[in-house]
Design an enzyme around this catalytic site. Structure first.
Site, PDB file in Angstrom:
ATOM      1  N   LYS A 292      -3.529  -1.824  -5.942  1.00 47.73           N
ATOM      2  CA  LYS A 292      -4.061  -2.991  -5.228  1.00 47.73           C
ATOM      3  C   LYS A 292      -4.999  -2.560  -4.097  1.00 47.73           C
ATOM      4  CE  LYS A 292       0.151  -4.324  -4.282  1.00 47.73           C
ATOM      5  NZ  LYS A 292       0.947  -3.329  -5.039  1.00 47.73           N
ATOM      6  N   GLY A 293      -4.600  -1.491  -3.380  1.00 49.00           N
ATOM      7  CA  GLY A 293      -5.398  -1.027  -2.242  1.00 49.00           C
ATOM      8  C   GLY A 293      -6.816  -0.686  -2.666  1.00 49.00           C
ATOM      9  N   LYS A 294      -6.951   0.045  -3.761  1.00 49.05           N
ATOM     10  CA  LYS A 294      -8.287   0.419  -4.240  1.00 49.05           C
ATOM     11  C   LYS A 294      -9.099  -0.824  -4.604  1.00 49.05           C
ATOM     12  CE  LYS A 294     -11.024   2.173  -7.887  1.00 49.05           C
ATOM     13  NZ  LYS A 294     -11.493   3.216  -8.752  1.00 49.05           N
TER      14      LYS A 294
ATOM     15  N   ALA B  30       5.201  -1.518   2.123  1.00 47.88           N
ATOM     16  CA  ALA B  30       4.007  -1.348   1.302  1.00 47.88           C
ATOM     17  C   ALA B  30       3.280  -0.060   1.654  1.00 47.88           C
ATOM     18  CB  ALA B  30       3.062  -2.539   1.513  1.00 47.88           C
ATOM     19  N   GLY B  31       2.596   0.498   0.685  1.00 53.83           N
ATOM     20  CA  GLY B  31       1.716   1.650   0.921  1.00 53.83           C
ATOM     21  C   GLY B  31       0.508   1.483   0.019  1.00 53.83           C
ATOM     22  N   HIS B  32      -0.642   1.128   0.596  1.00 57.93           N
ATOM     23  CA  HIS B  32      -1.850   0.858  -0.188  1.00 57.93           C
ATOM     24  C   HIS B  32      -2.876   1.949   0.084  1.00 57.93           C
ATOM     25  CE1 HIS B  32      -0.706  -3.700  -0.260  1.00 57.93           C
ATOM     26  NE2 HIS B  32       0.187  -2.926  -0.824  1.00 57.93           N
ATOM     27  N   THR B  33      -3.237   2.663  -0.973  1.00 58.39           N
ATOM     28  CA  THR B  33      -4.112   3.827  -0.819  1.00 58.39           C
ATOM     29  C   THR B  33      -5.567   3.469  -1.100  1.00 58.39           C
ATOM     30  OG1 THR B  33      -2.272   5.042  -1.783  1.00 58.39           O
ATOM     31  CG2 THR B  33      -4.341   6.263  -1.487  1.00 58.39           C
TER      32      THR B  33
ATOM     33  N   GLN C 203       3.720  -5.184  -2.787  1.00 57.94           N
ATOM     34  CA  GLN C 203       4.735  -5.073  -3.843  1.00 57.94           C
ATOM     35  C   GLN C 203       4.178  -5.654  -5.158  1.00 57.94           C
ATOM     36  OE1 GLN C 203       6.200  -6.440  -0.544  1.00 57.94           O
ATOM     37  NE2 GLN C 203       6.053  -4.262  -0.170  1.00 57.94           N
TER      38      GLN C 203
ATOM     39  N   LEU D 149      -6.678   3.832 -15.973  1.00 56.04           N
ATOM     40  CA  LEU D 149      -6.863   4.093 -17.399  1.00 56.04           C
ATOM     41  C   LEU D 149      -7.023   5.597 -17.651  1.00 56.04           C
ATOM     42  CD1 LEU D 149      -7.297   2.594 -20.187  1.00 56.04           C
ATOM     43  CD2 LEU D 149      -9.730   3.014 -19.819  1.00 56.04           C
TER      44      LEU D 149
ATOM     45  N   THR E 292      12.426  -6.708  -3.641  1.00 57.10           N
ATOM     46  CA  THR E 292      12.248  -6.751  -2.198  1.00 57.10           C
ATOM     47  C   THR E 292      12.632  -8.154  -1.717  1.00 57.10           C
ATOM     48  OG1 THR E 292      10.782  -6.130  -0.382  1.00 57.10           O
ATOM     49  CG2 THR E 292       9.761  -7.353  -2.205  1.00 57.10           C
TER      50      THR E 292
ATOM     51  N   GLY F  11       4.795  -3.023  -8.264  1.00 60.25           N
ATOM     52  CA  GLY F  11       4.097  -2.475  -7.108  1.00 60.25           C
ATOM     53  C   GLY F  11       3.307  -1.228  -7.457  1.00 60.25           C
ATOM     54  N   ASP F  12       2.475  -0.782  -6.508  1.00 61.10           N
ATOM     55  CA  ASP F  12       1.672   0.444  -6.655  1.00 61.10           C
ATOM     56  C   ASP F  12       0.716   0.390  -7.837  1.00 61.10           C
ATOM     57  OD1 ASP F  12       3.136   1.430  -4.511  1.00 61.10           O
ATOM     58  OD2 ASP F  12       4.669   2.275  -5.833  1.00 61.10           O
TER      59      ASP F  12
HETATM   60  P1  GDP Z   1      -0.905  -0.132  -4.251  1.00 61.01           P
HETATM   61  O1  GDP Z   1       0.407  -0.098  -3.537  1.00 61.01           O
HETATM   62  O2  GDP Z   1      -0.923  -1.133  -5.354  1.00 61.01           O
HETATM   63  O3  GDP Z   1      -2.082  -0.269  -3.334  1.00 61.01           O
HETATM   64  O4  GDP Z   1      -1.051   1.294  -4.982  1.00 61.01           O
HETATM   65  P2  GDP Z   1      -0.751   2.735  -4.312  1.00 61.01           P
HETATM   66  O5  GDP Z   1      -1.857   3.074  -3.400  1.00 61.01           O
HETATM   67  O6  GDP Z   1       0.628   2.796  -3.782  1.00 61.01           O
HETATM   68  O7  GDP Z   1      -0.750   3.641  -5.609  1.00 61.01           O
HETATM   69  C1  GDP Z   1      -1.869   3.734  -6.448  1.00 61.01           C
HETATM   70  C2  GDP Z   1      -2.281   5.211  -6.522  1.00 61.01           C
HETATM   71  O8  GDP Z   1      -3.182   5.378  -7.591  1.00 61.01           O
HETATM   72  C3  GDP Z   1      -3.030   5.685  -5.287  1.00 61.01           C
HETATM   73  O9  GDP Z   1      -2.748   7.036  -5.103  1.00 61.01           O
HETATM   74  C4  GDP Z   1      -4.498   5.493  -5.671  1.00 61.01           C
HETATM   75  O10 GDP Z   1      -5.365   6.402  -4.976  1.00 61.01           O
HETATM   76  C5  GDP Z   1      -4.452   5.834  -7.131  1.00 61.01           C
HETATM   77  N1  GDP Z   1      -5.430   5.120  -7.977  1.00 61.01           N
HETATM   78  C6  GDP Z   1      -5.873   3.848  -7.894  1.00 61.01           C
HETATM   79  N2  GDP Z   1      -6.672   3.551  -8.938  1.00 61.01           N
HETATM   80  C7  GDP Z   1      -6.723   4.669  -9.696  1.00 61.01           C
HETATM   81  C8  GDP Z   1      -7.352   4.981 -10.949  1.00 61.01           C
HETATM   82  O11 GDP Z   1      -8.012   4.173 -11.587  1.00 61.01           O
HETATM   83  N3  GDP Z   1      -7.155   6.255 -11.435  1.00 61.01           N
HETATM   84  C9  GDP Z   1      -6.403   7.179 -10.777  1.00 61.01           C
HETATM   85  N4  GDP Z   1      -6.266   8.377 -11.329  1.00 61.01           N
HETATM   86  N5  GDP Z   1      -5.799   6.902  -9.611  1.00 61.01           N
HETATM   87  C10 GDP Z   1      -5.942   5.665  -9.089  1.00 61.01           C
HETATM   88  P1  IMO Z   2       3.261  -1.675  -2.552  1.00 62.84           P
HETATM   89  O1  IMO Z   2       2.714  -2.826  -1.740  1.00 62.84           O
HETATM   90  C1  IMO Z   2       6.575  -0.077  -4.906  1.00 62.84           C
HETATM   91  C2  IMO Z   2      10.602  -1.259  -3.703  1.00 62.84           C
HETATM   92  C3  IMO Z   2      11.536  -0.202  -3.149  1.00 62.84           C
HETATM   93  C4  IMO Z   2      12.865  -0.739  -3.660  1.00 62.84           C
HETATM   94  C5  IMO Z   2      12.709  -2.246  -3.518  1.00 62.84           C
HETATM   95  C6  IMO Z   2      13.300  -2.828  -2.245  1.00 62.84           C
HETATM   96  O2  IMO Z   2       2.794  -0.354  -2.143  1.00 62.84           O
HETATM   97  O3  IMO Z   2       3.067  -1.969  -4.020  1.00 62.84           O
HETATM   98  P2  IMO Z   2      12.536  -2.793   0.298  1.00 62.84           P
HETATM   99  O4  IMO Z   2      12.318  -1.651   1.239  1.00 62.84           O
HETATM  100  O5  IMO Z   2      11.331  -3.633   0.083  1.00 62.84           O
HETATM  101  O6  IMO Z   2      13.750  -3.605   0.626  1.00 62.84           O
HETATM  102  O7  IMO Z   2      12.870  -2.084  -1.111  1.00 62.84           O
HETATM  103  O8  IMO Z   2      11.305  -2.481  -3.533  1.00 62.84           O
HETATM  104  N1  IMO Z   2       9.303  -1.402  -3.006  1.00 62.84           N
HETATM  105  C7  IMO Z   2       8.138  -0.989  -3.518  1.00 62.84           C
HETATM  106  N2  IMO Z   2       7.870  -0.320  -4.659  1.00 62.84           N
HETATM  107  N3  IMO Z   2       5.568  -0.463  -4.097  1.00 62.84           N
HETATM  108  C8  IMO Z   2       5.809  -1.170  -2.967  1.00 62.84           C
HETATM  109  O9  IMO Z   2       4.839  -1.714  -2.227  1.00 62.84           O
HETATM  110  C9  IMO Z   2       7.158  -1.414  -2.609  1.00 62.84           C
HETATM  111  N4  IMO Z   2       7.768  -2.039  -1.564  1.00 62.84           N
HETATM  112  C10 IMO Z   2       9.064  -2.041  -1.838  1.00 62.84           C
HETATM  113  O10 IMO Z   2      11.247   1.065  -3.685  1.00 62.84           O
HETATM  114  O11 IMO Z   2      13.003  -0.456  -5.030  1.00 62.84           O
HETATM  115 MG    MG Z   3       1.850   1.273  -2.956  1.00 62.57          MG
END
Ligand code: GDP
Ligand code: IMO
Ligand code: MG
Length: 423
Positions: free
Chosen positions: A15-17, A38-41, A223, A331, A238, A11-12
């Site tokens: 994907k959001g970007k 989920a938390g997509h930035t 995720q 990167l 999850t 996860g993280d």
């Molecule tokens: P997601 O859950 O897959 O949508 O990812 P998140 O939003 O939870 O976490 C990705 C983080 O990395 C966010 O704070 C984005 O703003 C940041 N991000 C995305 N792409 C880049 C990148 O290429 N470089 C940097 N420095 N930050 C990035």
């Molecule tokens: P995005 O979409 C990263 C992790 C939690 C925990 C496990 C189970 O932003 O990538 P849950 O609340 O789903 O039962 O927790 O999954 N987890 C994530 N880690 N990014 C996420 O979503 C996540 N959603 C759940 O931290 O380890």
């Molecule tokens: Mg996230």
């Protein structure tokens, strides 16, 4: 052309970007699993948005966003998200957002059960505490409440009565927690139903009709592969299918209608929550990369654990997801490292593992076998074409491509919309 963006790590991945960029050239964006765990930035200009339930494409008012049947919806959280986007000036008209009538509803007892259960476990998962696991358990246990039920008081009453009959006993006798009040929850959730009604429809039918009309659909995974209930590092996962398999069951769009799968990977690895992490850094390096990459959970704010790129896991993820293209994100976070490592296998008790092992004992204790590559020690944030990347960065990307055997089409070099290289 319909495509999926799926997380290939924990996860993280960013994907959001990626969704924000790709959504410009599609008509509809769909969430198909997960919930507000989920938390997509997305960062546009100097504004940052974090999406939990609403697809990241909502920033483009002319695009339709769908929350599919495979998602679990906390109506309180969803309404808060809708309200906060309206406050920030997005139109959020009924026609722009569509919510599946069949999606399951996160109830207050799910959120509390999630937290109580974690409290009792010796082996904690580190869940987000949003009630995701208990809600999916009730769905599979055939006692879940669906979004459509919020519009039908007779059905909601009957389901809630059955649920509280069982759950209040569990809450009081097992956890020493309070009883839930039937009429309080009933009134609260009927009110949510009234507010969500303009958005509720048969999204599977809507999507299939859109496909017939040659509209383009983008599926937004939440995720990542190693949090997938079937293929992840179980039980540290999850409760949904975060892999591409989840697209069909979570949206009602058949596999024959999916053309492309873009797997998102960070140029390194992160994980939030408990569970094995073979390439995890030591404390000093963890602190370093966490602060450079702002690696703090977008949902819970917890510090993310960081480590080197793990090609063993990534290779497995690409197979499971049928990835046609890769996006390597963040990167730039590696910009000032002298040396960069890639794990290409694991070693445990004298045995070499080239493929991802499902035995948690092996995964938890395995020592990665690393390759070392020189860093580029200069900023990549301004670079917009592959050939302009420093030689060492190109070598690193080309090495990943060779190890993973899938074309790297996108290289992200910053959090902003335009900070990307498209090959
Ligand atoms: P997601 O859950 O897959 O949508 O990812 P998140 O939003 O939870 O976490 C990705 C983080 O990395 C966010 O704070 C984005 O703003 C940041 N991000 C995305 N792409 C880049 C990148 O290429 N470089 C940097 N420095 N930050 C990035
Ligand atoms: P995005 O979409 C990263 C992790 C939690 C925990 C496990 C189970 O932003 O990538 P849950 O609340 O789903 O039962 O927790 O999954 N987890 C994530 N880690 N990014 C996420 O979503 C996540 N959603 C759940 O931290 O380890
Ligand atoms: Mg996230």
């Amino acid at each position: 052309m319909n495509l999926v963006v799926v997380g290939a790590q924990w996860g993280d991945e960013g994907k959001g970007k990626l969704i924000d960029i790709l959504s410009e050239s599609v008509d509809i964006t769909v969430r198909y699993q997960g919930g507000n765990n989920a938390g997509h930035t997305v960062i546009v200009g100097n504004k940052e948005y974090v999406f939990h339930l609403i697809p990241s494409a909502i920033l483009r008012p002319e695009k339709i966003c769908v929350i599919g049947n495979g998602v679990v919806i906390d109506p309180k959280a969803l309404l808060e998200e809708i309200d906060s986007l309206k406050k920030r000036g997005l139109p959020m008209k009924g026609a722009q957002l569509k919510i599946s009538a069949n999606a399951h509803v996160v109830m207050p007892y799910h959120r509390v059960m999630d937290q109580l259960r974690e409290g009792k476990r010796a082996q904690k998962i580190g869940t987000t505490g949003r009630g995701i696991g208990p809600c999916y358990s009730d769905k599979v246990g055939r006692m879940g409440v669906r979004i459509i039920d919020l519009l039908n008081p007779k059905i909601l009453k009957a389901k809630l009565a059955d649920n509280l009959n069982e759950k209040n006993d569990i809450f009081v006798k097992v956890y020493g927690f309070k009883n839930y009040d039937f009429s309080e929850i009933l009134q609260e959730y009927l009110a949510y139903g009234r507010r969500l009604k303009p958005y509720i429809c048969d999204t599977a039918l809507f999507l299939n009709e859109a496909i017939l009309a040659h509209k383009k659909i983008l599926f937004e995974g939440a995720q990542g592969t190693f949090l997938d209930i079937d293929f992840g590092t179980y039980p540290f996962v999850t409760s949904s299918n975060a892999t591409t398999g989840g697209v069909c069951s979570g949206s009602g769009v058949p596999p024959t209608k999916i053309n492309q799968v873009i797997a998102a990977l960070k140029a390194y690895t992160t994980r939030v929550g408990e569970g094995p992490f073979p390439t995890e850094f030591d404390k000093k390096m963890n602190d370093n990369i966490r602060s450079k990459g702002h690696e703090f959970g977008a949902t819970t704010g917890r510090p993310r654990r960081c480590g080197w790129f793990d090609a063993v896991m990534a290779r497995y993820a690409l197979i499971i997801n049928g990835a046609t293209h890769l996006a390597v994100m963040k990167l730039d976070v590696l910009d000032d490292l002298k040396m960069i490592k890639i794990a290409t296998a694991y070693r445990y008790k004298g045995k070499i593992y080239k493929d991802y092992p499902h035995d948690m004992e092996v995964l938890a204790n395995a020592k990665p076998v690393y390759e070392q590559w020189p860093g580029w020690m200069s900023s990549t944030r301004q670079v917009r074409s592959f050939n302009k990347l420093p030689l060492e960065a190109r070598t690193y990307i080309e090495r990943l491509e060779k190890l993973l055997k899938v074309k790297i089409k996108y290289i992200s070099v910053g959090s902003k919309r335009d900070e990307i290289i498209i090959r």
